[in-house]
Design a protein around this motif. Structure first.
Motif, short mmCIF file in Angstrom:
data_model
loop_
_atom_site.label_atom_id
_atom_site.label_comp_id
_atom_site.label_asym_id
_atom_site.label_seq_id
_atom_site.Cartn_x
_atom_site.Cartn_y
_atom_site.Cartn_z
N ILE A 1 0.84 -1.20 0.00
CA ILE A 1 0.00 0.00 0.00
C ILE A 1 0.87 1.25 0.00
O ILE A 1 0.64 2.21 -0.75
N LEU A 2 1.91 1.25 0.83
CA LEU A 2 2.81 2.41 0.89
C LEU A 2 3.59 2.58 -0.41
O LEU A 2 3.86 3.70 -0.83
N GLU A 3 3.96 1.48 -1.02
CA GLU A 3 4.72 1.53 -2.27
C GLU A 3 3.88 2.09 -3.41
O GLU A 3 4.37 2.89 -4.21
N GLN A 4 2.64 1.68 -3.50
CA GLN A 4 1.77 2.14 -4.57
C GLN A 4 1.35 3.59 -4.38
O GLN A 4 1.14 4.31 -5.35
N GLY A 5 1.25 4.00 -3.14
CA GLY A 5 0.80 5.35 -2.88
C GLY A 5 -0.71 5.45 -3.06
O GLY A 5 -1.39 4.48 -3.38
N SER A 6 -1.22 6.61 -2.90
CA SER A 6 -2.65 6.82 -3.01
C SER A 6 -2.98 7.44 -4.37
O SER A 6 -2.32 8.38 -4.80
N PRO A 7 -4.02 6.93 -5.04
CA PRO A 7 -4.44 7.54 -6.31
C PRO A 7 -5.24 8.81 -6.09
O PRO A 7 -5.72 9.41 -7.04
N ALA A 8 -5.39 9.21 -4.85
CA ALA A 8 -6.24 10.35 -4.53
C ALA A 8 -5.75 11.64 -5.18
O ALA A 8 -6.55 12.46 -5.63
N GLY A 9 -4.44 11.84 -5.27
CA GLY A 9 -3.91 13.05 -5.88
C GLY A 9 -4.27 13.16 -7.35
O GLY A 9 -4.59 14.25 -7.85
N ILE A 10 -4.25 12.05 -8.05
CA ILE A 10 -4.61 12.05 -9.47
C ILE A 10 -6.09 12.34 -9.62
O ILE A 10 -6.50 13.08 -10.52
N PHE A 11 -6.92 11.76 -8.74
CA PHE A 11 -8.35 12.03 -8.80
C PHE A 11 -8.64 13.51 -8.59
O PHE A 11 -9.48 14.09 -9.27
N LEU A 12 -7.94 14.11 -7.64
CA LEU A 12 -8.15 15.54 -7.38
C LEU A 12 -7.74 16.38 -8.59
O LEU A 12 -8.48 17.28 -9.01
N ASN A 13 -6.59 16.08 -9.17
CA ASN A 13 -6.12 16.86 -10.33
C ASN A 13 -7.07 16.76 -11.51
O ASN A 13 -7.43 17.77 -12.12
N PHE A 14 -7.49 15.54 -11.85
CA PHE A 14 -8.41 15.38 -12.98
C PHE A 14 -9.80 15.94 -12.64
O PHE A 14 -10.48 16.47 -13.53
N GLY A 15 -10.22 15.83 -11.39
CA GLY A 15 -11.51 16.40 -11.00
C GLY A 15 -11.54 17.91 -11.17
O GLY A 15 -12.50 18.47 -11.73
N ILE A 16 -10.50 18.59 -10.72
CA ILE A 16 -10.42 20.04 -10.88
C ILE A 16 -10.36 20.41 -12.36
O ILE A 16 -11.01 21.36 -12.81
N PHE A 17 -9.59 19.64 -13.14
CA PHE A 17 -9.49 19.89 -14.58
C PHE A 17 -10.84 19.77 -15.26
O PHE A 17 -11.25 20.65 -16.03
N LEU A 18 -11.58 18.68 -14.97
CA LEU A 18 -12.86 18.47 -15.64
C LEU A 18 -13.91 19.48 -15.19
O LEU A 18 -14.72 19.93 -16.01
N ILE A 19 -13.90 19.86 -13.93
CA ILE A 19 -14.86 20.88 -13.49
C ILE A 19 -14.55 22.22 -14.16
O ILE A 19 -15.46 22.94 -14.57
#
Length: 134
Positions: free
Chosen positions: A36-54
């Motif tokens: 889990i620590l190695e993969q990291g969280s996909p949350a940052g990518i979701f936030l970036n694309f969410g802001i972009f799409l909005i």
């Protein structure tokens, strides 16, 4: 033979400097937690694309509402881009909000293991009655 000794004595070893540390904590981590620590969280990518799409959705909404578009096909395309952009952006931001604590939760869980051990060790080492120590 003397040549070999001379060559081996010419090797210079690195100087190791060590600073003292008052305490050292070792944490035991399971394979699952390490993954889990190695993969990291996909949350940052979701936030970036969410802001972009909005942003895209709001831009196209502003264009549709303020500009008089004579071509119906272009109006429909702009409207679809606006609705899809805002909808997907909101979904991604909701996913970000839900998943943003996953890595932090694993780290807190790992750190919590040693805090419990230290608390019990401190209770064992501290005498209950200070008058009985003397």
């Amino acid at each position: 033979m003397t040549d070999e000794k001379v060559q081996s004595s010419d090797l210079s070893f690195p100087v190791i400097k060590r600073g003292s540390v008052s305490s050292l904590s070792l944490y035991e981590v399971t394979d699952y937690e390490l993954d889990i620590l190695e993969q990291g969280s996909p949350a940052g990518i979701f936030l970036n694309f969410g802001i972009f799409l909005i942003s895209i959705g709001l831009s196209f909404t502003l264009a549709v509402t303020t500009v008089e578009i004579a071509n119906d096909r272009l109006f429909i395309i702009y409207s679809i881009v606006a609705v899809v952009g805002i909808t997907l952006g909101v979904i991604l931001i909701l996913l970000w909000f839900r998943l943003r604590k996953s890595t932090r939760h694993v780290c807190t869980k790992i750190r919590g293991r040693i805090v419990q051990e230290v608390d019990t060790a401190e209770k064992d080492s501290i005498p209950e009655d200070p008058a009985s120590v003397g």
